[in-house]
Motif scaffolding. Sequence first.
Motif, PDB file in Angstrom:
ATOM      1  N   GLY A  95      13.601  72.361  19.703  1.00 48.27           N
ATOM      2  CA  GLY A  95      13.154  73.720  19.960  1.00 48.27           C
ATOM      3  C   GLY A  95      11.670  73.779  20.260  1.00 48.27           C
ATOM      4  O   GLY A  95      10.967  72.778  20.214  1.00 48.27           O
ATOM      5  N   SER A  96      11.208  74.970  20.561  1.00 46.49           N
ATOM      6  CA  SER A  96       9.826  75.115  21.014  1.00 46.49           C
ATOM      7  C   SER A  96       8.903  75.749  19.980  1.00 46.49           C
ATOM      8  O   SER A  96       7.724  75.929  20.236  1.00 46.49           O
ATOM      9  CB  SER A  96       9.789  75.947  22.295  1.00 46.49           C
ATOM     10  OG  SER A  96      10.366  77.211  22.052  1.00 46.49           O
ATOM     11  N   GLN A  97       9.429  76.084  18.795  1.00 44.26           N
ATOM     12  CA  GLN A  97       8.572  76.718  17.802  1.00 44.26           C
ATOM     13  C   GLN A  97       7.869  75.649  16.974  1.00 44.26           C
ATOM     14  O   GLN A  97       8.509  74.808  16.332  1.00 44.26           O
ATOM     15  CB  GLN A  97       9.383  77.632  16.895  1.00 44.26           C
ATOM     16  CG  GLN A  97       8.504  78.531  16.069  1.00 44.26           C
ATOM     17  CD  GLN A  97       9.286  79.645  15.426  1.00 44.26           C
ATOM     18  OE1 GLN A  97      10.466  79.510  15.171  1.00 44.26           O
ATOM     19  NE2 GLN A  97       8.617  80.743  15.159  1.00 44.26           N
ATOM     20  N   CYS A  98       6.545  75.680  17.004  1.00 47.25           N
ATOM     21  CA  CYS A  98       5.727  74.703  16.293  1.00 47.25           C
ATOM     22  C   CYS A  98       5.551  75.098  14.836  1.00 47.25           C
ATOM     23  O   CYS A  98       5.571  76.276  14.485  1.00 47.25           O
ATOM     24  CB  CYS A  98       4.359  74.569  16.955  1.00 47.25           C
ATOM     25  SG  CYS A  98       4.435  73.933  18.621  1.00 47.25           S
ATOM     26  N   ASP A 151       2.833  77.633  14.308  1.00 46.41           N
ATOM     27  CA  ASP A 151       3.198  78.980  14.735  1.00 46.41           C
ATOM     28  C   ASP A 151       4.021  79.723  13.676  1.00 46.41           C
ATOM     29  O   ASP A 151       4.032  80.948  13.642  1.00 46.41           O
ATOM     30  CB  ASP A 151       3.993  78.941  16.041  1.00 46.41           C
ATOM     31  CG  ASP A 151       3.171  78.412  17.202  1.00 46.41           C
ATOM     32  OD1 ASP A 151       1.930  78.503  17.147  1.00 46.41           O
ATOM     33  OD2 ASP A 151       3.782  77.900  18.161  1.00 46.41           O
ATOM     34  N   GLN A 152       4.729  78.977  12.839  1.00 41.69           N
ATOM     35  CA  GLN A 152       5.556  79.581  11.795  1.00 41.69           C
ATOM     36  C   GLN A 152       4.782  79.861  10.515  1.00 41.69           C
ATOM     37  O   GLN A 152       5.205  80.668   9.692  1.00 41.69           O
ATOM     38  CB  GLN A 152       6.727  78.661  11.446  1.00 41.69           C
ATOM     39  CG  GLN A 152       7.678  78.415  12.578  1.00 41.69           C
ATOM     40  CD  GLN A 152       8.768  77.459  12.162  1.00 41.69           C
ATOM     41  OE1 GLN A 152       9.358  77.591  11.099  1.00 41.69           O
ATOM     42  NE2 GLN A 152       9.041  76.477  13.007  1.00 41.69           N
TER      43      GLN A 152
END
Length: 161
Positions: free
Chosen positions: A96-99, A102-103
């Motif tokens: 996926g693209s969520q780092c 970022d979370q």
Amino acid sequence: MMLDDLRTISMLDWLENDLLLTIDSCEPASSDASFRRYFRVKAPEGQFIVMDAPPDKENIEPFIRVAGILARSRVNVPAIFQQNLSDGFLLLEDFGSQCFLDQLNANNVTELYQSAFNTLFKIQSYTATQDCGLPDYNEPLLQRELGIFEDWFLNQLLDIQ
């Protein structure tokens, strides 16, 4: 779709003609502090990451070896679905693209950092460092890494001499 260079065209040719994937889209996925590039490809068969590591600049065999070592150490690493060593391409699982960064927020900082510490613990506890085929992290290697830090980060990025 990106057809801006010969490596991208070669990568797409491998995916479509050798692996018989129907590529719906191909976009840059992330950058790397090397000559490697990563692309997110979408196909009816699924979504994947393709590593492009030009063989004249990068050797992907250590990447494959380390992925195996980390997997045996119970660390979550992307599966390597297909390899093209001669051209320097790997077809990888897409996480996926969520780092992580970022979370990260005040509500989950403890949980996320604990997860990271648990992963480091697994690496330290379950990785057999003898006979794993990796170089020892010794003073010459540390000096080389510090030289990269000075050359790339301080001198080139920050323009500090």
